[in-house]
Design an enzyme around this catalytic site. Sequence first.
Site, PDB file in Angstrom:
ATOM      1  N   ASP A   1       0.855  -1.173   0.000  1.00 59.01           N
ATOM      2  CA  ASP A   1       0.000   0.000   0.000  1.00 59.01           C
ATOM      3  C   ASP A   1       0.903   1.240   0.000  1.00 59.01           C
ATOM      4  O   ASP A   1       2.107   1.131   0.247  1.00 59.01           O
ATOM      5  CB  ASP A   1      -0.884  -0.035   1.255  1.00 59.01           C
ATOM      6  CG  ASP A   1      -1.794   1.176   1.362  1.00 59.01           C
ATOM      7  OD1 ASP A   1      -2.324   1.597   0.323  1.00 59.01           O
ATOM      8  OD2 ASP A   1      -1.954   1.689   2.469  1.00 59.01           O
TER       9      ASP A   1
ATOM     10  N   THR B   1      -0.284   4.934   1.156  1.00 58.25           N
ATOM     11  CA  THR B   1      -0.554   5.862   2.256  1.00 58.25           C
ATOM     12  C   THR B   1      -0.385   5.163   3.600  1.00 58.25           C
ATOM     13  O   THR B   1      -1.056   4.175   3.875  1.00 58.25           O
ATOM     14  CB  THR B   1      -1.978   6.427   2.139  1.00 58.25           C
ATOM     15  OG1 THR B   1      -2.143   6.995   0.843  1.00 58.25           O
ATOM     16  CG2 THR B   1      -2.226   7.483   3.193  1.00 58.25           C
TER      17      THR B   1
ATOM     18  N   PHE C   1     -12.977  22.399  -5.684  1.00 61.03           N
ATOM     19  CA  PHE C   1     -12.195  21.418  -6.447  1.00 61.03           C
ATOM     20  C   PHE C   1     -13.046  20.213  -6.840  1.00 61.03           C
ATOM     21  O   PHE C   1     -13.954  19.819  -6.112  1.00 61.03           O
ATOM     22  CB  PHE C   1     -11.030  20.933  -5.583  1.00 61.03           C
ATOM     23  CG  PHE C   1     -10.402  19.659  -6.062  1.00 61.03           C
ATOM     24  CD1 PHE C   1      -9.433  19.680  -7.045  1.00 61.03           C
ATOM     25  CD2 PHE C   1     -10.799  18.433  -5.547  1.00 61.03           C
ATOM     26  CE1 PHE C   1      -8.867  18.504  -7.496  1.00 61.03           C
ATOM     27  CE2 PHE C   1     -10.234  17.255  -5.990  1.00 61.03           C
ATOM     28  CZ  PHE C   1      -9.263  17.294  -6.969  1.00 61.03           C
TER      29      PHE C   1
ATOM     30  N   ARG D   1       5.625  17.536  -4.656  1.00 63.60           N
ATOM     31  CA  ARG D   1       4.289  17.719  -5.225  1.00 63.60           C
ATOM     32  C   ARG D   1       4.071  19.216  -5.440  1.00 63.60           C
ATOM     33  O   ARG D   1       4.268  20.006  -4.519  1.00 63.60           O
ATOM     34  CB  ARG D   1       3.237  17.162  -4.273  1.00 63.60           C
ATOM     35  CG  ARG D   1       3.333  15.662  -4.084  1.00 63.60           C
ATOM     36  CD  ARG D   1       2.843  15.254  -2.707  1.00 63.60           C
ATOM     37  NE  ARG D   1       1.408  15.345  -2.574  1.00 63.60           N
ATOM     38  CZ  ARG D   1       0.608  14.280  -2.446  1.00 63.60           C
ATOM     39  NH1 ARG D   1       1.117  13.076  -2.483  1.00 63.60           N
ATOM     40  NH2 ARG D   1      -0.677  14.421  -2.310  1.00 63.60           N
TER      41      ARG D   1
ATOM     42  N   GLY E   1      -5.235   3.267  -3.374  1.00 62.62           N
ATOM     43  CA  GLY E   1      -6.474   3.928  -3.776  1.00 62.62           C
ATOM     44  C   GLY E   1      -6.252   5.381  -4.138  1.00 62.62           C
ATOM     45  O   GLY E   1      -7.193   6.075  -4.525  1.00 62.62           O
TER      46      GLY E   1
ATOM     47  N   ASP F   1      -6.634  -2.783   3.155  1.00 60.95           N
ATOM     48  CA  ASP F   1      -5.536  -3.684   2.784  1.00 60.95           C
ATOM     49  C   ASP F   1      -5.736  -5.095   3.321  1.00 60.95           C
ATOM     50  O   ASP F   1      -4.945  -5.991   3.011  1.00 60.95           O
ATOM     51  CB  ASP F   1      -4.194  -3.140   3.314  1.00 60.95           C
ATOM     52  CG  ASP F   1      -3.897  -1.744   2.820  1.00 60.95           C
ATOM     53  OD1 ASP F   1      -4.073  -1.517   1.613  1.00 60.95           O
ATOM     54  OD2 ASP F   1      -3.498  -0.885   3.619  1.00 60.95           O
TER      55      ASP F   1
END
Length: 1251
Positions: A454, A456, A596, A652, A733, A897
Amino acid sequence: MNTERDSETTFDEESQPNDEVVPYSDDETEDELEDQGPAVEPEQNRVNREAEKKRETFRKDCTWQVKANDRKFHEQPHFMNTKFFCIKESKYASNAIKTYKYNGFTFLPMNLFEQFKRAANFYFLILLILQAIPQISTLAWYTTLVPLLLVLGITAIKDLVDDVARHKMDKEINNRTCEVIKDGRFKIIKWKDIQVGDVIRLKKNDFIPADILLLSSSEPNSLCYVETAELDGETNLKFKMALEITDQYLQMEDNLATFDGFIECEEPNNRLDKFTGTLFWRNQSFPLDADKILLRGCVIRNTDVCHGLVIFAGADTKIMKNSGKTRFKRTKIDYLMNYMVYTIFVVLILVSAGLAIGHAYWEAQVGNYSWYLYDGENATPSYRGFLNFWGYIIVLNTMVPISLYVSVEVIRLGQSHFINWDLQMYYAEKDTPAKARTTTLNEQLGQIHYIFSDKTGTLTQNIMTFKKCCINGNIYGDHRDASQHSHSKIELVDFSWNTFADGKLAFYDHYLIEQIQSGKEPEVRQFFFLLSICHTVMVDRIDGQINYQAASPDEGALVNAARNFGFAFLARTQNTITVSELGAERTYNVLAILDFNSDRKRMSIIVRTPEGSIRLYCKGADTVIYERLHRMNPTKQETQDALDIFASETLRTLCLCYKEIEEKEFAEWNKKFMAASVASSNRDEALDKVYEEIEKDLILLGATAIEDKLQDGVPETISKLAKADIKIWVLTGDKKETAENIGFACELLTEDTTICYGEDINSLLHTRMENQRNRGGVSAKFVPPVYEPFFPPGENRALIITGSWLNEILLEKKTKRSKILKLKFPRTEEERRMRSQSRRRLEEKKEQRQKNFVDLACECSAVICCRVTPKQKAMVVDLVKRYKKAITLAIGDGANDVNMIKTAHIGVGISGQEGMQAVMSSDYSFAQFRYLQRLLLVHGRWSYIRMCKFLRYFFYKNFAFTLVHFWYSFFNGYSAQTAYEDWFITLYNVLYSSLPVLLMGLLDQDVSDKLSLRFPGLYVVGQRDLLFNYKKFFVSLLHGVLTSMVLFFIPLGAYLQTVGQDGEAPSDYQSFAVTVASALVITVNFQIGLDTSYWTFVNAFSIFGSIALYFGIMFDFHSAGIHVLFPSAFQFTGTASNALRQPYIWLTIILTVAVCLLPVVAIRFLSMTIWPSESDKIQKHRKRLKAEEQWKRRQSVFRRGVSSRRSAYAFSHQRGYADLISSGRSIRKKRSPLDAIIAEGTAEYRRTVES
């Protein structure tokens, strides 16, 4: 043909997968997936049609009925399901969780039943029964009973300890307390006593005990903030909101006690993000969706009190439905060991049959004609041979080692404790040690081919940090002093001048502070002002301290950065926002928030300043911002270069811009905005269109660079595992850009990696399927398949694919049937045959496509699957297991998970701040991803090597021991007489040869832990099964056969025509048995010494102690005193003392041991000299090797002018809080009903239109 096509399931090929959307979950209904065509009908007709459609859907799918405050309703007969014969139970699960296997009554029978399902244990039970038959047994019954009881007892104790731990964990969870309405009042009861239909009260920081419908809360409009870390590993808060009617009428205890609402909803399922149902109350019906449901496992945050109605309890909750089926995991060595035991069974039967035939022949030729052998029974030779077959099954039973399984369990238990005790895998910050939650998989840790991780909370800390920025073309964030001079001295910026600074931001560029304070460049202040005002963050004050709640951790990081640099967001109302600008508080009127979404990839806010001017502030992904900039932007190219630099550093990024808006322009636009806001259909599309009109001709301010902070040591760990030939796939995800950015940050991806996306893979697989179809036919049956690579060799490629593309490629898309013809059953035999063939063709196509995809993905150096559901994660793991036959490991930290962790051969849970759901379902757990390298490269490799050595030696020592009986048979008329004393047979595997091999299986190591980490290439021996396989098994078997021959025939030759020192001949059977047994014990214990790589005092003591123990027990058992007490059990009186006082016997023992061991020493020497393994080479030079080498991180090469990847800003996966803010529902000042707000907005719109 048309009929077949209509009724056949077809794939929707026209729809293009959406990279931004998480695909449907595994049990989504067809009705939810059917496309809605454009409506070209009157509005009222459309409303009627939709209402009718909803009623049909509810009748068909919403069969779960819940009545509030009425437990008897759920006990009605039609809610009962037959469980066993006439025993019935309610379909509504209780809220108690049960993970244990036994209770006080079932432990003994169930545990014994499970143990006797093991072939070896059942075999020895049959042997014990056979030994009770005197006609066939030449061996005492206790020789089998003692080891069998030992094996059963140790295994039972281990199972009992494990199950007691499960009982404690279940009891701890089930006995948590909660307030539930009973007898008209809230009473504290335990979680296990909660039932469907109960109304419960939860308080701040409470865990949610079941899936509940939110009825009301202490927040405005019954908002409720929840932390979903247990579900998805994300620590940012999500908000839920109750229905307006329940918020209005169900605040007080008395009203909640009389609440009698009736709910019809979908059956329990694993869809975390969807819920469909209807509340019927007060002669009205109200639609329910996922935004009104609080899921078990979440935690109430920032909400003092909330009330809810239990919809699903216990095993029916979504978190439990997502946990997947618990699989009994066994290692590759376990399966191999079982096959080898079956092989030994076959050998045992063949050898016993051969010796039985020999005895029948001997009886016919010799026994019947030897008067001194007559035993008083006139049995035929064939019958005597039949009895002797069972006699040899008993005598040679030690070929199948009963103590093998218990020894393996003891070794695994010890290795598990070593993992638990490893201080280098202990995370002091959270006081979290590594934990082996299972004791059966340790050696499999040394054979991993693929790791599925995974993102995060597993690779990342889910903590965003403001690192750098570009303002007006200038980059800030490097180590600089206030005079703009770069220096190597690292000195943190002092934010003490700012009363609102939280002191958590680590920033090193003092020149930026100088620019802010001096005000020489107004764009710098404007930049941070934009960050403080353009967001949907909610603010809280706790003990006078400002606390922000953001929809995404990125947004929270930016607002916190602005706060530290002097622009602190302080408060907001429905129409205003207050900001502290370098100590001066200013309030701005909020005219509109342009929120957004995943298509826009940006958000804007329009405010009126205290001076009266109107401004739009916007932030978003550079790809969308640059398209909307004014042509005259002087810093456009400099900002572009800065974005490239930030991207090369795996940060980022997002761009910030603004524009001045004229009053007239805003008034015209606001009319369109208000109209779109109240549109009854396609409201989102209408709003997006209006947003586009105002978000143009923007002036660029600069760009921010945020670090999605990796856990410590992630790149180093991935590098080490890659050198060990372990491939890592990331399944997350999260959105594509974020996942790709993390791939670069943790160095799964590099600048020279060629990245393939879903559309590329789809076309490659389509071409391959066409080629395979063209090659198919008659000739394909005679031509063996040849694997053709998808990519040319030598290129570094990576695959990044989204969940939607994954469904498209693997033909897992939800299907829909034509509505023209829906036949439940085919009408004719021909139709049935055609449907069957059609389904078979589709399955074959699907299977071939999936195999091709796995082949293609495995050619890539890295694979990243993003926007995937929990079921898709498990599906990807299962595909690799199925088509590559590879050992897989899954590592994760959230409930999403769990399915993947249970599907993989080995599941690892990260026990951090993200919850314990993954840990509870895992096989191993620790706090940081970096510990994975030590778990695999050190503990896994050692465990594999130890287990392989143990098994090879165990089979060797048992064959060397047992086959002496076989050679002895040729000299005793195949009469199943034993070559040893009964007590020696009983104690050989228990005392005389058990401890040294157990200690080798626990303590041996070919190289140290530091060298294991320094040379990851040592790991490949486990992946390739080099140390234990059928070849190694038969080598051990041959070694045992040769050793048994030497052990028997050298003493036999020495005893022929021998006279002792006293003139007596020691050539009796008992002396011979003692000589062979003594040589055997010394040989097998010295052999373990040759196999030991890592010597300790304990190893040496065990080897020489086992030999000494043998002689001590033997002299004791051969004494006259014990014979007097038990004359029938101890018949070798005086044998040891008589035989072993002869020097001739000792010389025989020494010669036998030397002949057994010297060839082994010679072969080992030659192999290490001529064909040394990698481990041998490191052992040879380990003294001059450094203990450890600092891993040097590869430098990323940035080339200006080359198109570089860039990460979009990672907004939250859902829309922000803009709707709440603009509607005023989140503001505490005054509670107003939802319809009043809508009515007020509509009235405002009408007034604007009229004017």
